[in-house]
Each structure stands twice: as structure tokens, then as C-alpha cells.
Enzyme design. Structure first.
Site, PDB file in Angstrom:
ATOM      1  N   TYR A 222       0.832  -1.211   0.000  1.00  0.00           N
ATOM      2  CA  TYR A 222       0.000   0.000   0.000  1.00  0.00           C
ATOM      3  C   TYR A 222       0.865   1.258   0.000  1.00  0.00           C
ATOM      4  O   TYR A 222       0.635   2.191  -0.776  1.00  0.00           O
ATOM      5  CB  TYR A 222      -0.914  -0.036   1.218  1.00  0.00           C
ATOM      6  CG  TYR A 222      -1.793   1.176   1.383  1.00  0.00           C
ATOM      7  CD1 TYR A 222      -2.859   1.412   0.514  1.00  0.00           C
ATOM      8  CD2 TYR A 222      -1.582   2.077   2.429  1.00  0.00           C
ATOM      9  CE1 TYR A 222      -3.685   2.516   0.674  1.00  0.00           C
ATOM     10  CE2 TYR A 222      -2.412   3.185   2.596  1.00  0.00           C
ATOM     11  CZ  TYR A 222      -3.451   3.399   1.709  1.00  0.00           C
ATOM     12  OH  TYR A 222      -4.262   4.487   1.871  1.00  0.00           O
ATOM     13  N   VAL A 223       1.864   1.275   0.867  1.00  0.00           N
ATOM     14  CA  VAL A 223       2.734   2.451   0.959  1.00  0.00           C
ATOM     15  C   VAL A 223       3.482   2.683  -0.353  1.00  0.00           C
ATOM     16  O   VAL A 223       3.711   3.831  -0.755  1.00  0.00           O
ATOM     17  CB  VAL A 223       3.707   2.314   2.140  1.00  0.00           C
ATOM     18  CG1 VAL A 223       4.806   3.356   2.064  1.00  0.00           C
ATOM     19  CG2 VAL A 223       2.959   2.465   3.456  1.00  0.00           C
TER      20      VAL A 223
END
Length: 245
Positions: free
Chosen positions: A154-155
Site C-alpha cells: 500500500y505504501v
């Protein structure tokens, strides 16, 4: 409904927690709003109806953010309804968590498609159509600084959004259009709370000096600032997280 003097906003993912709060805040600020959704037409209609009931102006618009043809049609619909577009807010996103060694690569591809390609596609349309004096506002996450375990995929997508943002700001030189990103900290939305036990939620709520989770309305307030008076803030990532990072 056409009125070229009214400021007009498109909020992608406007049926989510932050997206809905943003759409309602921008409407309260006096903007006509395109309430974008991908799959839940009933919820989008509910958001648009709530804005209208409060005295605002809104229409619901549908399209896959990663599909350039669909999003071009969304921009067309908003321009036809309200006469133009001044503010574009990219809240649409998905979050699938797992340790890097265990993350399903299909999940990584899904996040890449929505969070990176989707942001890119919407920014591309916005760069072509937003009127002078407008604003493009992307969404990242404070986890790019906090580095929580299980967030690597996600990051990675949100770090890409942070990289795109100042580049587009510079590419729009001379257009009087600002481009910024909001990076929320832990925020009480279904997307964030899903799968977390109460002890984890309580721990995160105490992590910031203000000792609470953020709310969708906190994020909407930051968007309102960037969409309105913040004409000298440009090419920045605003960490809206209560001081957690």
C-alpha cells in the site's frame, strides 16, 4: 444547472468515509460537486441527495478511475452539468495489507491499478480541464513516514502518488492551478478500522499528541483549505495526522 461562475469539484471515491466528508464539505463551501463512485450507485445517490437537501448542488457520476475513457466521460458529465471543473480530489483508493513476504501479487497489482494508475488517469484529465484558479488534490498516507508493518504494498502505491504530485505542480506552471497531496494519519474510517482489534485501535488513538484518531471531517477540512484559500501552497504533501509523524 450550468453556471460558469460557480466553483465545481469532482471528488473520486466520494462514497467512502473521507470521500463523502470531502464532498459534503466542499458543497458546504459553496461548490457544486460531482460525487464519483465505482460500484455503489445507491450510496452515491444518498451522498448527492444529502448535499442537495442541505442546499447544495451535486450529481453522481460513475467510472473506473483507472479507465481513461470512463473518466473522460465523468469529466464530460460534470462539465455539461455545471459548466466546468475547478477542483479535483482523488480520494478513491484500496488498501490490502500483508507482510511483504506474503503479499499476494494480484493484490499488489489491484492496488497499483487503483491507487497509482487511477490517480494518474484522473490527474491527466484534471491537468487538461481544470480552470485557472483551480486545485488538484491527491491522497497519500502518513504511513509513508510511520512505516507500519504489513503496509509495504500500500505504501509503495502512495509513495508514487507523493512523487507524481510536485511534478504535476511544476508541469502546470503558468496555469494558476495548485497540485498538492493530503497524507492522513490513522483515521476512523471503515477502510482503516477493518481487521483491527480494539486494542490496536486504542493504541493508535493514543499515538498522536492529540490522543485520538483523525476523523473524515479532519481530512475534509485540509482539503477545503487546499481547494480554497491555500493559493501559495503548491507541490506539497500535507501530513494531516495530529502530530503522529
Amino acid at each position: 444547472m450550468n453556471d460558469s461562475t460557480t466553483r465545481v469539484a469532482l471528488v473520486t471515491g466520494a462514497t467512502g468515509g473521507i470521500g463523502r466528508a470531502t464532498a459534503e464539505r466542499l458543497a458546504a463551501d459553496g461548490m457544486a460537486v460531482g460525487v464519483h463512485y465505482s460500484g455503489n450507485s445507491a450510496r452515491a445517490a444518498e451522498v448527492a441527495a444529502a448535499i442537495t437537501a442541505a442546499g447544495g448542488r451535486a450529481i453522481s457520476v460513475s467510472g473506473d478511475v483507472a479507465d481513461e475513457t470512463a473518466m473522460s466521460a465523468v469529466f464530460d458529465d460534470i462539465e455539461q452539468a455545471f459548466g466546468g471543473i475547478d477542483v479535483v480530489v482523488n480520494t478513491a483508493g484500496i488498501m490490502l495489507l500483508a507482510p511483504l513476504a506474503e503479499l499476494n501479487l494480484d493484490d499488489l497489482d489491484r492496488m497499483h491499478r487503483t491507487n497509482i494508475r487511477g490517480t494518474f488517469v484522473v490527474c491527466q484529465q484534471a491537468a487538461r480541464r481544470v480552470r485557472a484558479g483551480g486545485a488538484i488534490i491527491n491522497f497519500s498516507t502518513s504511513v509513508t513516514r510511520l512505516s507500519f508493518p504489513n503496509y509495504s504494498g500500500y505504501v509503495a502505491t502512495k509513495a508514487a502518488v507523493e512523487a507524481i504530485t510536485p511534478v504535476l505542480a511544476r508541469e502546470l506552471r503558468g496555469r494558476d492551478i495548485t497540485v498538492n497531496a493530503v497524507a492522513p494519519g490513522p483515521t476512523a474510517t471503515p477502510l482503516f478500522l477493518d481487521g483491527k482489534d480494539q486494542a490496536t485501535i486504542d493504541q493508535l488513538a493514543k499515538a498522536a499528541p492529540l490522543e485520538r484518531l483523525g476523523t473524515p471531517e479532519d481530512m475534509a477540512e485540509t482539503v477545503s483549505f487546499l481547494a480554497g484559500p491555500a493559493r501559495w501552497v503548491n507541490g506539497q504533501v500535507i501530513f494531516s495526522n495530529g502530530g503522529i509523524a
